[in-house]
Motif scaffolding. Sequence first.
Motif, PDB file in Angstrom:
ATOM      1  N   ARG A   5      25.584  48.573  44.607  1.00 17.45           N
ATOM      2  CA  ARG A   5      25.359  47.307  45.291  1.00 17.45           C
ATOM      3  C   ARG A   5      26.173  46.107  45.064  1.00 17.45           C
ATOM      4  O   ARG A   5      26.045  45.010  45.585  1.00 17.45           O
ATOM      5  N   VAL A   6      27.165  46.240  43.697  1.00 20.65           N
ATOM      6  CA  VAL A   6      27.782  45.257  43.158  1.00 20.65           C
ATOM      7  C   VAL A   6      28.696  44.645  44.105  1.00 20.65           C
ATOM      8  O   VAL A   6      29.344  43.489  43.881  1.00 20.65           O
ATOM      9  N   PHE A   7      29.362  45.254  45.146  1.00 19.36           N
ATOM     10  CA  PHE A   7      30.048  44.547  46.165  1.00 19.36           C
ATOM     11  C   PHE A   7      29.457  43.593  46.971  1.00 19.36           C
ATOM     12  O   PHE A   7      30.446  42.752  47.432  1.00 19.36           O
ATOM     13  N   VAL A   8      28.328  43.387  46.971  1.00 22.09           N
ATOM     14  CA  VAL A   8      27.757  42.054  47.626  1.00 22.09           C
ATOM     15  C   VAL A   8      28.135  41.106  46.799  1.00 22.09           C
ATOM     16  O   VAL A   8      28.265  40.091  47.452  1.00 22.09           O
ATOM     17  N   LEU A   9      28.372  41.128  45.675  1.00 26.21           N
ATOM     18  CA  LEU A   9      29.013  39.820  44.921  1.00 26.21           C
ATOM     19  C   LEU A   9      30.292  39.544  45.533  1.00 26.21           C
ATOM     20  O   LEU A   9      30.771  38.105  45.432  1.00 26.21           O
ATOM     21  N   THR A  10      31.188  40.434  45.743  1.00 21.80           N
ATOM     22  CA  THR A  10      32.676  40.176  46.366  1.00 21.80           C
ATOM     23  C   THR A  10      32.367  39.442  47.830  1.00 21.80           C
ATOM     24  O   THR A  10      32.818  38.558  48.117  1.00 21.80           O
ATOM     25  N   MET A  11      31.069  39.959  48.387  1.00 17.20           N
ATOM     26  CA  MET A  11      30.870  39.364  49.782  1.00 17.20           C
ATOM     27  C   MET A  11      30.446  37.984  49.784  1.00 17.20           C
ATOM     28  O   MET A  11      30.600  37.229  50.634  1.00 17.20           O
ATOM     29  N   LEU A  13      31.128  35.703  47.259  1.00 21.13           N
ATOM     30  CA  LEU A  13      32.244  34.743  46.945  1.00 21.13           C
ATOM     31  C   LEU A  13      33.365  34.869  47.972  1.00 21.13           C
ATOM     32  O   LEU A  13      33.677  33.639  48.443  1.00 21.13           O
ATOM     33  N   ALA A  14      33.285  36.026  48.804  1.00 24.27           N
ATOM     34  CA  ALA A  14      34.314  35.903  49.969  1.00 24.27           C
ATOM     35  C   ALA A  14      33.716  34.767  51.223  1.00 24.27           C
ATOM     36  O   ALA A  14      34.200  33.849  51.779  1.00 24.27           O
ATOM     37  N   LEU A  15      32.459  34.841  51.561  1.00 23.56           N
ATOM     38  CA  LEU A  15      31.808  34.049  52.319  1.00 23.56           C
ATOM     39  C   LEU A  15      31.650  32.440  51.919  1.00 23.56           C
ATOM     40  O   LEU A  15      32.079  31.778  52.717  1.00 23.56           O
ATOM     41  N   ALA A  16      31.573  32.409  50.668  1.00 21.00           N
ATOM     42  CA  ALA A  16      31.385  31.068  50.109  1.00 21.00           C
ATOM     43  C   ALA A  16      32.708  30.398  50.267  1.00 21.00           C
ATOM     44  O   ALA A  16      32.916  29.176  50.605  1.00 21.00           O
ATOM     45  N   ALA A  17      33.903  30.930  49.825  1.00 23.24           N
ATOM     46  CA  ALA A  17      35.330  30.686  49.951  1.00 23.24           C
ATOM     47  C   ALA A  17      35.726  30.432  51.426  1.00 23.24           C
ATOM     48  O   ALA A  17      36.283  29.320  51.847  1.00 23.24           O
ATOM     49  N   ALA A  45      43.965  34.145  49.889  1.00 20.93           N
ATOM     50  CA  ALA A  45      43.169  34.384  48.467  1.00 20.93           C
ATOM     51  C   ALA A  45      42.981  35.776  48.304  1.00 20.93           C
ATOM     52  O   ALA A  45      42.998  36.642  49.223  1.00 20.93           O
ATOM     53  N   GLY A  46      42.573  36.213  47.095  1.00 21.79           N
ATOM     54  CA  GLY A  46      42.262  37.478  46.644  1.00 21.79           C
ATOM     55  C   GLY A  46      40.936  37.518  45.774  1.00 21.79           C
ATOM     56  O   GLY A  46      40.976  36.479  45.085  1.00 21.79           O
ATOM     57  N   ILE A  47      40.263  38.425  45.901  1.00 19.27           N
ATOM     58  CA  ILE A  47      38.969  38.454  45.281  1.00 19.27           C
ATOM     59  C   ILE A  47      38.837  39.767  44.417  1.00 19.27           C
ATOM     60  O   ILE A  47      39.164  40.680  44.870  1.00 19.27           O
ATOM     61  N   GLY A  64      35.708  37.099  40.426  1.00 19.23           N
ATOM     62  CA  GLY A  64      36.677  35.991  40.327  1.00 19.23           C
ATOM     63  C   GLY A  64      37.730  36.016  41.550  1.00 19.23           C
ATOM     64  O   GLY A  64      37.616  36.809  42.690  1.00 19.23           O
ATOM     65  N   MET A  65      38.386  34.867  41.820  1.00 17.85           N
ATOM     66  CA  MET A  65      39.159  34.578  42.940  1.00 17.85           C
ATOM     67  C   MET A  65      40.493  33.808  42.790  1.00 17.85           C
ATOM     68  O   MET A  65      40.317  32.913  42.028  1.00 17.85           O
ATOM     69  N   GLY A  66      41.541  34.012  43.274  1.00 21.91           N
ATOM     70  CA  GLY A  66      42.551  33.534  43.471  1.00 21.91           C
ATOM     71  C   GLY A  66      42.963  32.855  44.739  1.00 21.91           C
ATOM     72  O   GLY A  66      42.898  33.573  45.556  1.00 21.91           O
TER      73      GLY A  66
END
Length: 183
Positions: A5-11, A13-17, A45-47, A64-66
């Motif tokens: 379920r760790v992909f949820v962290l990418t989700m 961060l993407a939504l917050a950005a 951006a890339g996450i 992390g995100m650039g």
Amino acid sequence: MEGDRVFVLTMVLALAALKSVKTVAGVKAMIKWPNDLYVGTKKLAGILTEFAVREKQVDWAVPGMGINVGWHPETPEEGGAPATSLLEETGQRVSRNELLIEILTGFEALYRDVAAGRMKALYDEWNQNCLVLGKAIVVESDRERIEGRALCIDDFGALIIEEANGHQRRILTGDVSLRLAVS
């Protein structure tokens, strides 16, 4: 959190950005599965989420995100996606501090929802803001090339596509690149 379920962290961060870029700069971005933000056809951006799993549970995770804020993109290298920045999109400088505060505040709010088990709204919002859904795409990896129509992102972060024969495929995160198929 379970490792699958760790992909949820990418989700998160993407939504917050995504929300922060709209709030701070007035720029409408979309998510290109699995981990990029695009404005139109240009990458903003890339996450990347690094993590370790111990006994099926996430031991640690660092999302992390650039994000291109005040940069003038050059012509992309051959084969690379064209890039953009908030400066390029708005013609104005954007405060990195204001943007960072907005992203972190949004991340915290969304992460609290995740921790409380309120996931459906997160998945719905992710799918509503996904650039490739409903489109003909090509998914390429080291092992195969799959063509089809992107249907949705499931609750594990996998891309569900429908191939021409009607068969649905579930594509997980990894070394996968997406390109819009040539019509």
